[in-house]
Design a protein around this motif. Structure first.
Motif, PDB file in Angstrom:
ATOM      1  N   VAL A  48       0.868  -1.178   0.000  1.00  0.00           N
ATOM      2  CA  VAL A  48       0.000   0.000   0.000  1.00  0.00           C
ATOM      3  C   VAL A  48       0.905   1.228   0.000  1.00  0.00           C
ATOM      4  N   PHE A  49       0.655   2.140  -0.921  1.00  0.00           N
ATOM      5  CA  PHE A  49       1.510   3.312  -1.105  1.00  0.00           C
ATOM      6  C   PHE A  49       0.720   4.583  -0.862  1.00  0.00           C
ATOM      7  N   GLU A  50       1.391   5.548  -0.260  1.00  0.00           N
ATOM      8  CA  GLU A  50       0.899   6.919  -0.218  1.00  0.00           C
ATOM      9  C   GLU A  50       1.841   7.721  -1.101  1.00  0.00           C
ATOM     10  N   GLY A  51       1.388   8.055  -2.282  1.00  0.00           N
ATOM     11  CA  GLY A  51       2.303   8.611  -3.270  1.00  0.00           C
ATOM     12  C   GLY A  51       3.316   7.551  -3.651  1.00  0.00           C
ATOM     13  N   ASP A  52       4.595   7.856  -3.492  1.00  0.00           N
ATOM     14  CA  ASP A  52       5.654   6.889  -3.788  1.00  0.00           C
ATOM     15  C   ASP A  52       6.138   6.157  -2.549  1.00  0.00           C
ATOM     16  N   GLU A  53       5.555   6.444  -1.390  1.00  0.00           N
ATOM     17  CA  GLU A  53       6.034   5.863  -0.141  1.00  0.00           C
ATOM     18  C   GLU A  53       5.264   4.584   0.191  1.00  0.00           C
ATOM     19  N   LEU A  54       6.005   3.504   0.389  1.00  0.00           N
ATOM     20  CA  LEU A  54       5.401   2.243   0.815  1.00  0.00           C
ATOM     21  C   LEU A  54       5.098   2.337   2.312  1.00  0.00           C
ATOM     22  N   ILE A  55       3.828   2.224   2.685  1.00  0.00           N
ATOM     23  CA  ILE A  55       3.446   2.399   4.084  1.00  0.00           C
ATOM     24  C   ILE A  55       2.841   1.139   4.696  1.00  0.00           C
ATOM     25  N   GLY A  56       2.608   0.122   3.896  1.00  0.00           N
ATOM     26  CA  GLY A  56       2.067  -1.123   4.433  1.00  0.00           C
ATOM     27  C   GLY A  56       2.153  -2.221   3.395  1.00  0.00           C
ATOM     28  N   GLY A  57       2.096  -3.445   3.863  1.00  0.00           N
ATOM     29  CA  GLY A  57       2.163  -4.546   2.914  1.00  0.00           C
ATOM     30  C   GLY A  57       2.063  -5.893   3.596  1.00  0.00           C
ATOM     31  N   GLY A  58       2.079  -6.924   2.784  1.00  0.00           N
ATOM     32  CA  GLY A  58       2.033  -8.289   3.293  1.00  0.00           C
ATOM     33  C   GLY A  58       2.266  -9.259   2.163  1.00  0.00           C
ATOM     34  N   SER A  80       5.002 -11.561   6.786  1.00  0.00           N
ATOM     35  CA  SER A  80       5.584 -10.229   6.548  1.00  0.00           C
ATOM     36  C   SER A  80       4.508  -9.167   6.399  1.00  0.00           C
ATOM     37  N   VAL A  81       3.514  -9.202   7.276  1.00  0.00           N
ATOM     38  CA  VAL A  81       2.437  -8.212   7.257  1.00  0.00           C
ATOM     39  C   VAL A  81       2.816  -7.075   8.199  1.00  0.00           C
ATOM     40  N   GLY A  82       2.800  -5.862   7.690  1.00  0.00           N
ATOM     41  CA  GLY A  82       3.162  -4.738   8.543  1.00  0.00           C
ATOM     42  C   GLY A  82       2.667  -3.406   7.997  1.00  0.00           C
ATOM     43  N   VAL A  83       2.510  -2.476   8.903  1.00  0.00           N
ATOM     44  CA  VAL A  83       2.136  -1.103   8.560  1.00  0.00           C
ATOM     45  C   VAL A  83       3.162  -0.177   9.197  1.00  0.00           C
ATOM     46  N   LYS A  84       3.624   0.764   8.449  1.00  0.00           N
ATOM     47  CA  LYS A  84       4.664   1.676   8.911  1.00  0.00           C
ATOM     48  C   LYS A  84       4.164   2.518  10.089  1.00  0.00           C
ATOM     49  N   PRO A  85       4.964   2.654  11.149  1.00  0.00           N
ATOM     50  CA  PRO A  85       4.559   3.529  12.247  1.00  0.00           C
ATOM     51  C   PRO A  85       4.190   4.922  11.740  1.00  0.00           C
ATOM     52  N   GLY A  86       3.111   5.459  12.298  1.00  0.00           N
ATOM     53  CA  GLY A  86       2.617   6.756  11.869  1.00  0.00           C
ATOM     54  C   GLY A  86       1.543   6.681  10.809  1.00  0.00           C
ATOM     55  N   HIS A  87       1.284   5.462  10.300  1.00  0.00           N
ATOM     56  CA  HIS A  87       0.280   5.299   9.251  1.00  0.00           C
ATOM     57  C   HIS A  87      -0.786   4.279   9.642  1.00  0.00           C
ATOM     58  N   ARG A  88      -0.858   3.940  10.903  1.00  0.00           N
ATOM     59  CA  ARG A  88      -1.801   2.927  11.333  1.00  0.00           C
ATOM     60  C   ARG A  88      -3.199   3.502  11.505  1.00  0.00           C
ATOM     61  N   ARG A  89      -4.162   2.587  11.536  1.00  0.00           N
ATOM     62  CA  ARG A  89      -5.582   2.932  11.715  1.00  0.00           C
ATOM     63  C   ARG A  89      -6.103   3.834  10.588  1.00  0.00           C
ATOM     64  N   ARG A  90      -5.623   3.545   9.391  1.00  0.00           N
ATOM     65  CA  ARG A  90      -6.087   4.253   8.196  1.00  0.00           C
ATOM     66  C   ARG A  90      -6.645   3.273   7.162  1.00  0.00           C
ATOM     67  N   GLY A  91      -6.851   2.035   7.565  1.00  0.00           N
ATOM     68  CA  GLY A  91      -7.371   1.031   6.645  1.00  0.00           C
ATOM     69  C   GLY A  91      -6.322   0.344   5.797  1.00  0.00           C
ATOM     70  N   VAL A  92      -5.037   0.548   6.117  1.00  0.00           N
ATOM     71  CA  VAL A  92      -3.968  -0.028   5.301  1.00  0.00           C
ATOM     72  C   VAL A  92      -3.985  -1.555   5.393  1.00  0.00           C
ATOM     73  N   LEU A  93      -4.067  -2.077   6.607  1.00  0.00           N
ATOM     74  CA  LEU A  93      -4.073  -3.530   6.787  1.00  0.00           C
ATOM     75  C   LEU A  93      -5.305  -4.152   6.128  1.00  0.00           C
ATOM     76  N   THR A  94      -6.440  -3.482   6.222  1.00  0.00           N
ATOM     77  CA  THR A  94      -7.654  -4.000   5.590  1.00  0.00           C
ATOM     78  C   THR A  94      -7.469  -4.157   4.091  1.00  0.00           C
TER      79      THR A  94
END
Length: 402
Positions: A48-58, A80-94
């Motif tokens: 999952v990307f915000e612009g060019d920044e990878l902020i979550g994945g699995g 290898s499921v993870g969400v970058k600190p500072g980007h949690r609770r935004r639906g990334v993991l979902t």
């Protein structure tokens, strides 16, 4: 900025590995990406990307898992499921979970997914159920076996890694078809399971390999020299044996290693060691969650395993996250083999897909889930019959974290 999701490529591995390490509050060594290259399946990994920044994945590992009574079947081993600190609770993991599970359905791939959870409260909302536990075991040195325990006279010897590995693979593959919860191990998974660089040891020794003609054990040591004598800890990584006698012989060897005060092992919930001991209370045990299972395709998954008793019941399954699973299915098991078909008949039992996942490997009783208000009985006696049918011959166990 809008979030986007895409399948990763091999070129994404370095930044993906940094993301995973950061999400677990760890650091990525210089060779971090290269170390995990042979475990990384880019076509089965999402970012999952915000612009060019990878902020979550699995990601998913393509493996097999042994199911009750019917040997190994394909499993999507989620890792290898993870969400970058500072980007949690935004639906990334979902987004990642939806991409994985909907992808399995759309492509007709594995009917079952499984994972180890960093936090036990996370994955239930995506339909995963707690299907297997492990036991933290601690046994004092020289703990005596009860009278009559046979260990035989076959040699038990410590050998080199090179000598041990072919033997270990042969034993593991011989046992795997009958060990519910065990995973297939290609070369890269054997290497990862027994990685033995200094950073893998956690302050313990290098691995020691113990060979028995019918089994093996692998352990590390934590030295502890005290005024009253040595009280080291022997940390077992894995024990496997083709016969009960060999299993007992390997345990006997480990319990009698010199300079050790305690044997410690993350083992199966039904490890027979307590019943081997003359004083079972010497084995201190605590249980914790291990493998979480998700039925990505209820109909196919239920038909893949075998059942311990005959049953013919209609289940009403709820599944908001994967709606193709929702509805009523008739599960008919005769002589262990099952058929599953969609029906419009009145249900005998109502339950959610997480409860089916929890019961799938035969470790969690549907009757217990009913008492926990996770399963609702409509037809009297239906839960007891269904619960009995789902039970396995032994507790499921996954001997490796993936």
């Amino acid at each position: 900025m809008a979030l986007t999701l895409r399948t990763l490529t091999l070129d994404d591995l370095p930044v993906f590995q940094r993301l995973v390490d950061a999400s677990f509050l760890g650091d990525t060594p210089d060779d971090g990406a290269e170390r995990y290259r042979d475990l990384f399946e880019p076509d089965r990994s999402h970012g999952v990307f915000e612009g060019d920044e990878l902020i979550g994945g699995g990601g998913v590992q393509t493996r097999e898992i042994t199911v009750p009574g019917n040997g190994p079947h394909p499993v999507a081993a989620v890792t290898s499921v993870g969400v970058k600190p500072g980007h949690r609770r935004r639906g990334v993991l979902t987004r990642v979970m939806r991409a994985q599970l909907h992808g399995l359905h759309d492509e007709g791939r594995e009917a079952v997914a499984a994972l180890w959870a960093s936090e036990a409260a996370i994955y239930g909302r995506f339909g995963y159920g707690l299907a297997a536990e492990f036991t933290r075991l601690s046994v004092p040195k020289n703990a005596a076996f009860r009278r009559g325990v046979a260990i035989g006279d076959a040699p038990v010897r410590e050998v080199s890694r090179d000598d041990a590995m072919p033997h270990m693979r042969a034993v593991y593959e011989a046992l795997r078809p009958d060990r519910t919860g065990w995973l297939s191990r290609a070369d890269q998974f054997w290497g990862h399971q027994f990685a033995d660089e200094e950073r893998d040891r956690g302050g313990l020794s290098a691995y020691r390999y113990v060979k028995h003609p019918e089994g093996y054990a692998v352990y590390r040591v934590k030295q502890d020299w005290q005024e009253r004598g040595p009280r080291g800890e022997l940390h077992v990584r894995e024990i496997a044996a083709r016969t009960p006698e060999a299993y007992a012989a390997l345990y006997r060897y480990l319990l009698d290693v010199d300079l050790i005060g305690e044997l410690k092992f993350f083992t199966a919930a039904d490890d027979p060691i307590t019943l081997l001991l003359d004083d079972p209370r010497l084995a201190l045990r605590s249980r914790s969650d291990a493998l979480w299972v998700r039925l990505a395709d209820v109909d196919r998954a239920l038909a893949q395993r075998r059942y311990g008793s005959d049953v013919d019941l209609v289940l009403e399954v709820s599944d908001d996250f994967c709606p193709w699973n929702a509805g009523r299915v008739r599960l008919t098991a005769r002589g262990g083999e099952a058929s599953v078909r969609r029906v419009d008949e009145a249900p005998d039992v109502e339950l959610d897909v997480a409860s089916l996942g929890a019961a799938y490997l035969g470790g969690t009783r549907l009757a217990t889930l009913a008492r926990a208000q996770r399963v609702r009985e409509v037809t009297p006696g239906a839960v007891a019959a269904l619960s009995h049918a789902f039970l396995g011959e032994h507790e499921p166990h996954c001997p490796e974290v993936f």
